[in-house]
Design a protein around this motif. Structure first.
Motif, PDB file in Angstrom:
ATOM      1  N   PRO A  42       0.834  -1.202   0.000  1.00  0.00           N
ATOM      2  CA  PRO A  42       0.000   0.000   0.000  1.00  0.00           C
ATOM      3  C   PRO A  42       0.871   1.255   0.000  1.00  0.00           C
ATOM      4  CG  PRO A  42      -0.069  -1.075   2.145  1.00  0.00           C
ATOM      5  CD  PRO A  42       0.684  -1.981   1.221  1.00  0.00           C
ATOM      6  N   PRO A  43       0.368   2.358  -0.506  1.00  0.00           N
ATOM      7  CA  PRO A  43       1.202   3.565  -0.583  1.00  0.00           C
ATOM      8  C   PRO A  43       1.557   4.133   0.787  1.00  0.00           C
ATOM      9  CG  PRO A  43      -1.048   4.020  -1.300  1.00  0.00           C
ATOM     10  CD  PRO A  43      -0.940   2.538  -1.118  1.00  0.00           C
ATOM     11  N   ASP A  44       0.720   3.905   1.793  1.00  0.00           N
ATOM     12  CA  ASP A  44       1.012   4.430   3.121  1.00  0.00           C
ATOM     13  C   ASP A  44       1.526   3.294   3.992  1.00  0.00           C
ATOM     14  OD1 ASP A  44       1.179   6.033   5.352  1.00  0.00           O
ATOM     15  OD2 ASP A  44      -0.911   5.705   5.925  1.00  0.00           O
TER      16      ASP A  44
END
Length: 75
Positions: A42-44
């Motif tokens: 995931p990007p975060d």
């Protein structure tokens, strides 16, 4: 003459076996990959602290489970 052809055939078989063994040994070695691209994450990915019973007022929860020091022992 036939003996000469048999010897030649045996020599060629030995050479072919030697080349096959060398090629398989070369292809068996691991090669380092330098591709560090992010794929599937995931990007975060920042660290998020877990909530405890102190974070929420007027709630009493049992203490969280702690992992044992010896995790991989089956008994």
């Amino acid at each position: 003459m036939t003996e000469n052809l048999k010897q030649k055939e045996i020599r060629l078989k030995k050479e072919l076996a030697k080349v096959k063994a060398q090629n398989s040994a070369d292809s068996r070695t691991l090669k380092k990959t330098r591709d560090f691209s992010v794929g599937g994450l995931p990007p975060d990915t920042t660290h998020k602290a877990t909530r405890t019973s102190n974070d929420v007022p007027d709630v009493i929860l049992p203490p969280s489970k702690r992992r044992g020091k010896k995790e991989n022992i089956p008994f």
